[in-house]
Design a protein around this motif. Structure first.
Motif, mmCIF file in Angstrom:
data_model
loop_
_atom_site.group_PDB
_atom_site.id
_atom_site.type_symbol
_atom_site.label_atom_id
_atom_site.label_comp_id
_atom_site.label_asym_id
_atom_site.label_seq_id
_atom_site.Cartn_x
_atom_site.Cartn_y
_atom_site.Cartn_z
ATOM 1 N N GLU A 79 0.814 -1.212 0.000
ATOM 2 C CA GLU A 79 0.000 0.000 0.000
ATOM 3 C C GLU A 79 0.852 1.269 0.000
ATOM 4 O O GLU A 79 0.597 2.200 -0.771
ATOM 5 C CB GLU A 79 -0.937 -0.020 1.212
ATOM 6 C CG GLU A 79 -1.985 1.057 1.167
ATOM 7 C CD GLU A 79 -2.972 0.916 2.297
ATOM 8 O OE1 GLU A 79 -3.291 1.954 2.902
ATOM 9 O OE2 GLU A 79 -3.410 -0.205 2.588
ATOM 10 N N TRP A 80 1.865 1.327 0.841
ATOM 11 C CA TRP A 80 2.696 2.529 0.930
ATOM 12 C C TRP A 80 3.512 2.733 -0.344
ATOM 13 O O TRP A 80 3.744 3.859 -0.777
ATOM 14 C CB TRP A 80 3.600 2.481 2.158
ATOM 15 C CG TRP A 80 4.611 1.370 2.148
ATOM 16 C CD1 TRP A 80 4.451 0.112 2.629
ATOM 17 C CD2 TRP A 80 5.939 1.427 1.617
ATOM 18 N NE1 TRP A 80 5.595 -0.636 2.429
ATOM 19 C CE2 TRP A 80 6.526 0.159 1.815
ATOM 20 C CE3 TRP A 80 6.690 2.420 0.994
ATOM 21 C CZ2 TRP A 80 7.819 -0.146 1.402
ATOM 22 C CZ3 TRP A 80 7.985 2.112 0.598
ATOM 23 C CH2 TRP A 80 8.531 0.847 0.807
ATOM 24 N N THR A 82 2.575 1.692 -3.400
ATOM 25 C CA THR A 82 1.596 2.121 -4.395
ATOM 26 C C THR A 82 1.271 3.603 -4.220
ATOM 27 O O THR A 82 1.107 4.332 -5.206
ATOM 28 C CB THR A 82 0.316 1.271 -4.291
ATOM 29 O OG1 THR A 82 0.676 -0.109 -4.430
ATOM 30 C CG2 THR A 82 -0.689 1.645 -5.356
ATOM 31 N N ALA A 83 1.205 4.068 -2.977
ATOM 32 C CA ALA A 83 0.946 5.487 -2.712
ATOM 33 C C ALA A 83 2.086 6.358 -3.234
ATOM 34 O O ALA A 83 1.845 7.424 -3.811
ATOM 35 C CB ALA A 83 0.740 5.719 -1.219
ATOM 36 N N SER A 86 1.919 6.675 -6.967
ATOM 37 C CA SER A 86 0.798 7.474 -7.463
ATOM 38 C C SER A 86 1.133 8.967 -7.542
ATOM 39 O O SER A 86 0.397 9.732 -8.157
ATOM 40 C CB SER A 86 -0.445 7.265 -6.596
ATOM 41 O OG SER A 86 -0.248 7.828 -5.315
#
Length: 128
Positions: A79-80, A82-83, A86
């Motif tokens: 998740e981190w 992917t953030a 982005s």
């Protein structure tokens, strides 16, 4: 001209050309392959700048390992991470998704810049 300074300038030029290849889509294939090859060129010149005593082949190998690691980390979907991807800068540095064509582009970019470094930049140097 100081060789280390020249590698710094060349790394900045490769960043500019790489961004231009993606921003203006100079060629139909340019934004897909040329940008990745220039990313590898930037990494190579970065290693040559940061480690001036490293010769051509180890610099090329280090650049390839770095670029391949960046590409393979794109298969990880934490998740981190992917953030970070982005964001604009995260996308430019870490990429978005794994592609074998990127591996090929990195390889071609490093092979070309290693050859040019050996034949043109260091032709009178004993650092090879």
């Amino acid at each position: 001209m100081n060789l280390r300074f020249m590698y710094f300038v060349l790394s900045l030029c490769s960043i500019g050309l790489g961004l231009a290849s993606r921003s203006f889509k100079m060629l139909e294939w340019g934004h897909a392959y040329l940008g990745d090859a220039l990313y590898a060129v930037f990494i190579y010149f970065g290693f040559r700048f940061l480690f001036p005593n490293l010769s051509v082949r180890p610099s090329a190998l280090a650049a390839l390992v770095f670029c391949y690691a960046i590409e393979f980390q794109q298969m990880i979907s934490w998740e981190w991470l992917t953030a970070i991807r982005s964001t604009t800068i995260g996308h430019l540095i870490l990429g978005q998704g794994f592609l074998w064509s990127d591996i090929l582009a990195y390889s071609c970019g490093v092979c070309l810049v290693q050859f040019l470094d050996h034949k043109l930049i260091l032709k009178d140097e004993q650092a090879i």
